[in-house]
Scaffold this active site. Sequence first.
Site, short mmCIF file in Angstrom:
data_model
loop_
_atom_site.label_atom_id
_atom_site.label_comp_id
_atom_site.label_asym_id
_atom_site.label_seq_id
_atom_site.Cartn_x
_atom_site.Cartn_y
_atom_site.Cartn_z
N CYS A 201 0.16 3.83 2.81
CA CYS A 201 0.62 3.29 3.97
C CYS A 201 2.01 3.61 4.30
CB CYS A 201 0.33 1.81 3.94
SG CYS A 201 -1.34 1.28 3.96
N CYS B 63 0.77 -1.17 -0.12
CA CYS B 63 -0.04 0.12 0.04
C CYS B 63 0.76 1.32 0.09
CB CYS B 63 -0.89 0.00 1.19
SG CYS B 63 -1.67 1.56 1.67
#
Length: 125
Positions: A33, A30
């Site tokens: 993230c 991600c």
Amino acid sequence: MPLVNLTAENFNDEVQKHEIAILDFWAPWCGPCRQFAPIFEKVAGENPDILFGKINTEEEQALAGHFQIRSIPTIMIMREGIILFSQAGMLPEEALNDLIDQVKKLDMDQVRAEIEKEQSNPQGQ
């Protein structure tokens, strides 16, 4: 306190040791993230009294499912075991610090009373 990788095995023990826990639900693939990780780490270093827990949703699917994580990153803040904040998406450092200040100032007796009131009157009557 350094960041703690939370798993199904250590989650309850770690969260119960701290009045406030800030959880970062993330995954290695991600992009947002990975962008949020340095912010989370910096704020963690500035707040040694708070548990900053990282939950890898790829490895900890049971925890992600338990907390109904639908997208990542998701930031969740708990105080005294009560979820006070949950939001998908990364937060700027200032917003995260502001949330921490707000959570610290909350009257938890009042929060528990409001939860109890809501649970005893689920239709909002």
